[in-house]
Design an enzyme around this catalytic site. Structure first.
Site, PDB file in Angstrom:
ATOM      1  N   HIS A  66       0.087  -8.847   2.374  1.00  0.00           N
ATOM      2  CA  HIS A  66      -1.112  -8.181   2.000  1.00  0.00           C
ATOM      3  C   HIS A  66      -1.336  -7.573   0.503  1.00  0.00           C
ATOM      4  O   HIS A  66      -0.207  -6.981  -0.211  1.00  0.00           O
ATOM      5  CB  HIS A  66      -0.892  -6.800   3.111  1.00  0.00           C
ATOM      6  CG  HIS A  66      -0.076  -6.119   2.936  1.00  0.00           C
ATOM      7  ND1 HIS A  66       0.092  -4.578   2.225  1.00  0.00           N
ATOM      8  CD2 HIS A  66       1.408  -5.711   3.619  1.00  0.00           C
ATOM      9  CE1 HIS A  66       1.163  -3.855   2.564  1.00  0.00           C
ATOM     10  NE2 HIS A  66       1.586  -4.389   3.364  1.00  0.00           N
ATOM     11  N   ASP A  68      -4.060  -5.163   0.172  1.00  0.00           N
ATOM     12  CA  ASP A  68      -3.755  -3.896   0.189  1.00  0.00           C
ATOM     13  C   ASP A  68      -2.547  -2.791  -0.286  1.00  0.00           C
ATOM     14  O   ASP A  68      -1.941  -3.155  -0.116  1.00  0.00           O
ATOM     15  CB  ASP A  68      -4.792  -3.118   1.189  1.00  0.00           C
ATOM     16  CG  ASP A  68      -4.287  -3.792   2.679  1.00  0.00           C
ATOM     17  OD1 ASP A  68      -3.264  -4.429   2.692  1.00  0.00           O
ATOM     18  OD2 ASP A  68      -4.585  -3.191   3.585  1.00  0.00           O
ATOM     19  N   ASP A  99       5.620  -2.499  -1.760  1.00  0.00           N
ATOM     20  CA  ASP A  99       4.573  -2.049  -0.224  1.00  0.00           C
ATOM     21  C   ASP A  99       3.236  -2.576  -0.876  1.00  0.00           C
ATOM     22  O   ASP A  99       2.555  -2.299  -0.772  1.00  0.00           O
ATOM     23  CB  ASP A  99       4.870  -1.043   0.241  1.00  0.00           C
ATOM     24  CG  ASP A  99       4.194  -1.217   1.932  1.00  0.00           C
ATOM     25  OD1 ASP A  99       4.260  -2.685   2.073  1.00  0.00           O
ATOM     26  OD2 ASP A  99       4.253  -0.191   2.488  1.00  0.00           O
ATOM     27  N   GLU A 133      -3.716  -4.627   6.324  1.00  0.00           N
ATOM     28  CA  GLU A 133      -2.560  -4.039   6.327  1.00  0.00           C
ATOM     29  C   GLU A 133      -1.706  -2.786   6.771  1.00  0.00           C
ATOM     30  O   GLU A 133      -1.220  -2.301   7.423  1.00  0.00           O
ATOM     31  CB  GLU A 133      -1.671  -4.972   6.217  1.00  0.00           C
ATOM     32  CG  GLU A 133      -0.026  -5.375   6.681  1.00  0.00           C
ATOM     33  CD  GLU A 133       0.812  -3.671   6.924  1.00  0.00           C
ATOM     34  OE1 GLU A 133       2.037  -4.022   6.864  1.00  0.00           O
ATOM     35  OE2 GLU A 133       0.782  -3.115   5.691  1.00  0.00           O
ATOM     36  N   GLU A 134      -2.632  -2.448   6.109  1.00  0.00           N
ATOM     37  CA  GLU A 134      -2.359  -0.061   5.814  1.00  0.00           C
ATOM     38  C   GLU A 134      -3.432   0.277   6.036  1.00  0.00           C
ATOM     39  O   GLU A 134      -2.529   1.551   6.477  1.00  0.00           O
ATOM     40  CB  GLU A 134      -2.038   0.430   3.738  1.00  0.00           C
ATOM     41  CG  GLU A 134      -1.164  -0.667   3.819  1.00  0.00           C
ATOM     42  CD  GLU A 134       0.525  -0.355   3.884  1.00  0.00           C
ATOM     43  OE1 GLU A 134       0.457   0.280   4.578  1.00  0.00           O
ATOM     44  OE2 GLU A 134       1.492  -1.136   3.247  1.00  0.00           O
ATOM     45  N   GLU A 162       7.844  -8.138   3.480  1.00  0.00           N
ATOM     46  CA  GLU A 162       7.310  -6.295   3.776  1.00  0.00           C
ATOM     47  C   GLU A 162       8.788  -6.166   3.068  1.00  0.00           C
ATOM     48  O   GLU A 162       9.604  -7.211   3.038  1.00  0.00           O
ATOM     49  CB  GLU A 162       7.533  -5.693   4.600  1.00  0.00           C
ATOM     50  CG  GLU A 162       6.334  -6.088   5.523  1.00  0.00           C
ATOM     51  CD  GLU A 162       5.342  -5.193   5.238  1.00  0.00           C
ATOM     52  OE1 GLU A 162       5.823  -4.504   4.189  1.00  0.00           O
ATOM     53  OE2 GLU A 162       3.786  -5.913   5.802  1.00  0.00           O
ATOM     54  N   HIS A 348       5.309   3.923   0.290  1.00  0.00           N
ATOM     55  CA  HIS A 348       4.355   5.032   0.059  1.00  0.00           C
ATOM     56  C   HIS A 348       5.148   6.181  -0.693  1.00  0.00           C
ATOM     57  O   HIS A 348       3.894   7.386   0.056  1.00  0.00           O
ATOM     58  CB  HIS A 348       4.570   5.113   1.679  1.00  0.00           C
ATOM     59  CG  HIS A 348       3.767   4.382   2.855  1.00  0.00           C
ATOM     60  ND1 HIS A 348       3.425   4.204   3.811  1.00  0.00           N
ATOM     61  CD2 HIS A 348       4.169   2.294   2.794  1.00  0.00           C
ATOM     62  CE1 HIS A 348       2.780   2.974   4.360  1.00  0.00           C
ATOM     63  NE2 HIS A 348       2.585   1.852   3.934  1.00  0.00           N
TER      64      HIS A 348
END
Length: 376
Positions: A66, A68, A99, A133-134, A162, A348
């Protein structure tokens, strides 16, 4: 700077906060098109998805990622601008470094190297990217998988990038994920004065025995490498803010993380039956994030285990832990799915980062997986 580091920096510099792709996929599609890939842009709603393929027929190996990223939080809390990538002390800093723009960059470099070395390779190698995805994960891989199912797109193996490693690159191989099911429960009572409980019905008092039973229940004993199913209450609230008012409603938000002993429909039925058994008047809305998936022993797992061991110096832990990933939408198409990526310690977080050494090793790791699976 290395090729993969340069590309990762280009991606981080695009502020692709979910569901905005911010031009990441166009950049990558341009590179892959020049390498001989066929690129299909699948836009659903506000979400960009990229499907890039090389070769034809089976087996079909998909690299899944992903573009995003999650919001940065307070920018002033970062040591440097989260969208101006910066290398400090051997680490590449920036939102999405781990990520998962680092993995995405490594995917693309590995694919370019693979088709250059094996232009007439057997089967099909593909890259699937989303910008959802997020976020809600509605118009991303979930929607793409639905379209693939309708048009009969075959997928044999799927490698998700991931960040799966724990202490060093390659020390963990994720071979499945638990399912995730969220319930939004409203228990209805009758509002009234606390001095006259006989004229009211307190939904908090009524719900407590049922909630206690739900949270105390032992759902199962686990499944192979999966832990036991778990139910957790994440939010609960009632009342008007006054101390002398019995509330009319109680709201409860809870989530089940479950292994392959269960599916969402059976869990929903079990929970609803328990609430009815307690005589509650309630409404319950469900959100199914995805069913559990598990890749059994076979060529994908054994190949990944050997490749990771060569990079980490020891056999990887094989795990089904963690939250969810977009592989949950690919597995129902009949694909075997694994997850392999960099260390996840800072994902994150403020000052998210990835080791430059690990980043530069990732293309070789992914290339080794692709070559062993498709050209042996």
């Amino acid at each position: 700077m290395s090729e993969v580091l340069d590309l990762a920096r280009e991606l981080i510099a695009r502020p692709s906060v979910t569901p905005d792709d911010a031009g990441c996929q166009a950049l990558l599609a341009g590179r892959l098109h020049r390498a001989g890939f066929s690129c299909e842009h699948l836009r659903f709603g506000e979400v960009d998805n990229l499907w890039a393929t090389h070769g034809d027929g089976g087996p079909v190996l998909v690299l899944l990622g992903h573009t995003d990223v999650v919001p940065t939080g307070p920018v002033e809390a970062w040591s440097s601008d989260p969208f101006i990538p910066e290398v400090r002390d051997g680490m590449l800093h920036g939102r999405g470094a781990a990520d998962m723009k680092g993995s995405v960059a490594a995917f693309v470099v590995a694919l370019e190297r693979f088709v250059a070395a094996h232009p007439d390779h057997p089967g099909t190698v593909a890259l699937l990217l989303t910008s959802d995805e997020e976020g809600d994960a509605i118009d991303g891989v979930r929607r793409v998988a639905k379209a693939f199912g309708e048009r009969g797109q075959r997928i044999d193996w799927c490698i998700t990038g991931e960040p799966s490693s724990t202490r060093m690159l390659g020390d963990l191989l994720r071979v499945g994920r638990r399912g995730s099911l969220t319930g939004t429960l409203t228990v209805h009572g009758v509002q009234g004065h606390v001095a006259y409980p006989d004229k009211a019905r307190n939904p908090v008092h009524q719900a407590l025995p049922a909630l206690a039973e739900l949270t105390a229940r032992r759902w199962d004993e686990g499944y192979e490498s999966f832990p036991p199913t778990s139910l957790q209450i994440s939010n609960i609230g009632a009342g008007t803010g006054a101390s002398n008012v019995i509330p009319g409603d109680l709201q409860v938000l809870f989530n089940l993380r479950y292994n392959p002993h269960w599916d969402a429909a059976r869990l929903e039925a079990e929970c609803e039956a328990l609430l009815k058994r307690h005589g509650l008047k309630f409404d319950l809305r469900w959100h199914r994030s995805g069913e559990p998936f598990h890749t059994p022993e076979g060529s994908l797992r054994s190949t990944a285990r050997e490749v990771l061991a060569s990079f980490a110096g020891a056999m990887p832990e094989e795990s089904t832990g963690g939250g969810t990933s977009d592989a949950r939408f690919i597995a129902p198409l009949g694909a075997q799915c694994i997850e392999v990526g960099p260390v996840n310690a800072s994902i994150h977080q403020v000052d998210e980062h990835v080791s430059v050494a690990d980043l530069e090793a990732l293309p070789d790791l992914y290339l080794a997986l692709i070559e062993r699976l498709l050209v042996r």
